[in-house]
Design a protein around this motif. Sequence first.
Motif, short mmCIF file in Angstrom:
data_model
loop_
_atom_site.label_atom_id
_atom_site.label_comp_id
_atom_site.label_asym_id
_atom_site.label_seq_id
_atom_site.Cartn_x
_atom_site.Cartn_y
_atom_site.Cartn_z
N ASP A 248 25.96 6.75 7.65
CA ASP A 248 25.39 8.39 7.99
C ASP A 248 24.17 8.53 7.49
N SER B 114 29.86 11.78 12.43
CA SER B 114 29.78 11.23 11.26
C SER B 114 30.66 9.93 11.39
N PHE B 115 30.93 8.95 10.42
CA PHE B 115 31.84 7.86 10.63
C PHE B 115 32.69 7.94 9.31
N SER B 116 34.00 7.38 10.04
CA SER B 116 35.04 7.45 8.99
C SER B 116 34.61 6.14 7.79
N GLY B 117 34.45 5.16 8.29
CA GLY B 117 34.32 4.03 7.25
C GLY B 117 32.91 3.65 7.64
N HIS C 55 35.63 4.69 15.46
CA HIS C 55 35.48 4.71 14.26
C HIS C 55 34.57 6.15 13.81
N ARG D 201 34.08 10.56 13.45
CA ARG D 201 34.81 11.79 13.02
C ARG D 201 33.72 12.73 12.82
#
Length: 273
Positions: A70, A113-116, A159, A161
Motif C-alpha cells: 500500500d 488496500s491489500f490484506s497481505g 487479495h 480489502r
Amino acid sequence: MPLANVESARFWRDTRFRGMECLSATFLTHEYAPHAHDTFSIGAIESGTQIATLSGRREETGPGDLYLIDPGVIHDGAPGGEGYRYRMIYPDTKLFVDILEDVTGKAFQATPSFSGALPRDPQLANAFHAAHRTLESGAGALEADEGMFSVLAAIFARHGRTIVVPVDTQERSAVARAREYLVENFDSDIGLEELAGVAGLSRAHLIRAFRKEYHITPHAFLTDRRVQVARRLLRQGRMPADIALECGFADQAHFTRHFKARTGVTPGQFRLG
C-alpha cells in the motif's frame, strides 16, 4: 528464466496508464534502503529471491509470490542467494480505483488496500508477468489495457480489502505531528530536539515511538520524503543538480546515492524514463 550476470534496470512511464511508473530490473548486489511510495507498489519476481522487510516483518520471496504494498508502507529489499529479477508497477490510488470501476462496472466507494503484502499466488504472479511484458514490449493500447486491467482486478478480488482507520492514541498523535512536520519541512535541516518539541516527547521517546508506528527512524523518513519530492520534480524535467539542493541534500552525489538506494535507478535514468 535464468538470471543475467550483470545488474540492469529499465524504468519507464506508461502513457496508456496516465504515466504510471514501471520497472523491470535484475539486481545481484543492490540493496534498497527502507523507503515508501506515495503510490501502490505491485509486482512479482521472475527468477531468484529477494529478502524484504515490510512493517517490521522480514520475508524471503521468489517466483510465484506477489508484492502488494500500500502507499506509505515502509519496506526495503536485498538479494537473496545470487540475486533476483522482478517486475513492478506503481499505480496511484485514483488510477487503481478507476481500473477497478472500469472492470467491475460498479462505483468503488472506499479506499483500496491489500490484506497481505507478500502473498503466494503463482497463477496471478504469472498473469502479472505476462501483462507487464506486454506493457514493456510496446504492444497496442487495447492489448496492453486488457491484460493489465484484468490482472489488477483479479489481484484485488483475491487479495484486496478496504482500509480501516486505526484508533488514535496520544502517542500516535504525537508521532503523527512529527511526521507531518517532516513532510512540510523536508528541505530544512531539522534537528532531533526541534522535532521532539513538535511532538511533545523526549528525544529518545520520539525515536522509539516513531519507529514503532512507522517502522523507520525520523531521519530515514526525512530522507525518504526528500526522495519522494525529488521524484515529482524529476518527472517535471528538472535537473538533478538543482533538485539536490532544493530538496535538502548536501550535494548531487549525496542525492544520487540516496535516490538509487530507494528507487533502484539513478536520478538521470528516472528523469528520462
